[in-house]
Design an enzyme around this catalytic site. Structure first.
Site, mmCIF file in Angstrom:
data_model
loop_
_atom_site.group_PDB
_atom_site.id
_atom_site.type_symbol
_atom_site.label_atom_id
_atom_site.label_comp_id
_atom_site.label_asym_id
_atom_site.label_seq_id
_atom_site.Cartn_x
_atom_site.Cartn_y
_atom_site.Cartn_z
ATOM 1 N N TYR A 230 -2.639 0.905 9.826
ATOM 2 C CA TYR A 230 -2.715 0.151 8.566
ATOM 3 C C TYR A 230 -1.397 0.254 7.801
ATOM 4 C CZ TYR A 230 -4.244 -0.978 3.788
ATOM 5 O OH TYR A 230 -4.360 -1.511 2.530
ATOM 6 N N GLU B 248 0.163 3.672 1.633
ATOM 7 C CA GLU B 248 0.139 4.165 3.019
ATOM 8 C C GLU B 248 1.473 3.925 3.719
ATOM 9 O OE1 GLU B 248 -2.280 5.731 4.955
ATOM 10 O OE2 GLU B 248 -3.427 6.066 3.128
ATOM 11 N N SER C 253 0.822 -1.206 0.000
ATOM 12 C CA SER C 253 0.000 0.000 0.000
ATOM 13 C C SER C 253 0.854 1.253 0.000
ATOM 14 C CB SER C 253 -0.914 0.017 1.233
ATOM 15 O OG SER C 253 -1.562 1.278 1.361
#
Length: 317
Positions: free
Chosen positions: A149, A127, A125
Site C-alpha cells: 500500500y 505509509e 498516505s
C-alpha cells in the site's frame, strides 16, 4: 456553482468530503465503479445520498475516466479511490498497486488531455514514509514504504508531482496520517476495537484478539482532514502537505480510551497474538504538520482521546 467530482465517494473520506462540499454550495458528483449497484451506506448514514449526482467510473480504465471528466467538466477532482487497507495490501499487492498508482495516472492524464482548468487532489498516505523512528515526518522526509500500500501511494505521489511540474497542472497530494470516524469499516483496527468494546459492554463474553498493540500512530478525526483537502485546492499555489495532529500515541492508549468510555478495563478483554503481526510494520508514526498551518491555516481540531470517544458515541449511527 462549483462542480466537484469525488472518486471513491462511498468511503469514509469521500462521504465526509461530499457533505463538506454540499455545505459550501458545490454541485457534487460522486464516482463509484458501479453507481447503480453500490449501496453508498456512508452517504446514507450522513443523510446526503439524494443530494449527490452518482456516476459510474472505473479509474483503472482510461476511457472511463476521460469520458467522465469530459461529461461532468468538474472544477475540482478529488481522488480518494483505490484499495485502502494496509493489511489487505499484503494479500492483494497487484490490485493495490493498480487501483492506486494506475488509477491516479489515468486521472492525471485525462485532466491533461481534457485541457480543462481542473484542480486535482490526490489522497496520499503517511505509509509512504515507512518507519522514521522518533523523527516527525514532514514534506521533505524521504519515502521508505514498508507495505505494498505504501509503495503504491509513493508512486502516485511522484506521478502527481511530475504532472504538476511537467504540465503545470493544479495538482496536489495530502499526505494524511491516520484519521478515524464511525464510518470506518471493521477491517480497520480502530473500528474493530470500538465494535468489540461496545459488544462486550452489551453483554458479549468475547475476547478481542489483536496484533501488535505497541505500535504508535498519529490519530486524527476524519471530518477535520477532509477540510484540509478542500483548503489545499483553494490555495493559489498547488503543493503537497502533511496532514496530522502532531501527537503520537500507542495503540494500547487508544484501546484504553475506548474501553474506558464504556466503563470497562481493557486489560480484562484484550489480548495480543503475534500471529496477527504484519510481515513488515511501522513501529512509530510521528508527524510535523507545521506547513499546513503556516500555508493553509489548517490545524487538527480533535485529540486522539476525543476521536476514541466520538467513535464509541457514533458506533450505532
Amino acid at each position: 456553482m462549483k462542480k466537484a467530482l469525488i472518486c471513491g465517494v462511498s468511503g469514509q473520506d469521500g462521504a465526509y468530503l461530499a457533505k463538506l462540499l454540499l455545505e459550501k454550495g458545490y454541485e457534487v458528483y460522486g464516482g463509484s465503479r458501479d453507481a447503480q449497484m453500490a449501496s453508498f451506506r456512508n452517504l446514507n448514514r450522513l443523510g446526503i445520498q439524494q443530494q449527490i449526482k452518482l456516476v459510474s467510473i472505473s479509474i483503472n480504465d482510461f476511457r472511463s475516466v476521460l469520458q467522465t471528466i469530459l461529461r461532468v467538466k468538474p472544477d475540482e477532482v478529488y481522488n480518494l479511490a483505490g484499495q485502502s487497507s494496509v493489511g489487505l495490501s499484503f494479500e492483494q499487492p497487484v490490485e493495490t498497486l493498480e487501483s492506486i498508482s494506475v488509477g491516479t495516472l489515468n486521472l492525471l492524464e485525462a485532466i491533461r488531455f481534457s485541457n480543462l482548468p481542473i484542480k486535482f487532489y490526490n489522497a496520499g498516505s503517511s505509509e509512504c514514509f515507512g518507519d522514521t523512528g522518533s523523527i516527525a515526518a514532514d514534506e521533505n522526509t524521504p519515502f521508505r514504504p514498508r507495505s505494498p500500500y505504501g509503495v503504491a501511494k509513493a508512486a502516485a505521489f511522484w506521478q502527481v508531482a511530475n504532472y504538476r511540474e511537467a504540465y503545470q497542472l493544479q495538482a496536489c497530494t495530502g499526505i494524511l496520517f491516520n484519521h478515524e470516524s464511525p464510518l470506518r469499516p471493521e477491517r480497520f483496527v480502530t473500528q474493530k476495537i470500538v465494535a468489540a468494546a461496545c459488544r462486550i459492554a452489551n453483554g458479549s463474553r468475547e475476547t478481542l484478539t489483536l496484533g501488535n498493540i505497541d505500535i504508535a500512530r498519529d490519530w486524527g478525526w476524519a471530518p477535520d482532514y477532509v477540510e484540509a483537502m478542500w483548503m489545499m485546492l483553494q490555495h493559489d499555489k498547488a503543493d503537497d502537505y502533511v496532514i496530522a495532529t502532531g501527537h503520537t500515541h500507542k495503540l494500547r492508549d487508544f484501546i484504553r480510551v475506548v474501553f474506558k468510555r464504556v466503563d470497562l478495563n481493557w486489560e480484562d478483554h484484550v489480548r495480543s497474538d503475534p500471529s496477527f503481526f504484519r510481515p513488515t510494520d511501522i513501529a512509530e508514526g510521528h508527524a510535523n504538520p507545521a506547513k499546513a498551518y503556516a500555508k493553509l491555516g489548517w490545524t487538527a481540531q480533535h485529540t486522539m482521546d476525543e476521536v476514541g470517544k466520538l467513535m464509541v458515541e457514533g458506533y450505532n449511527l
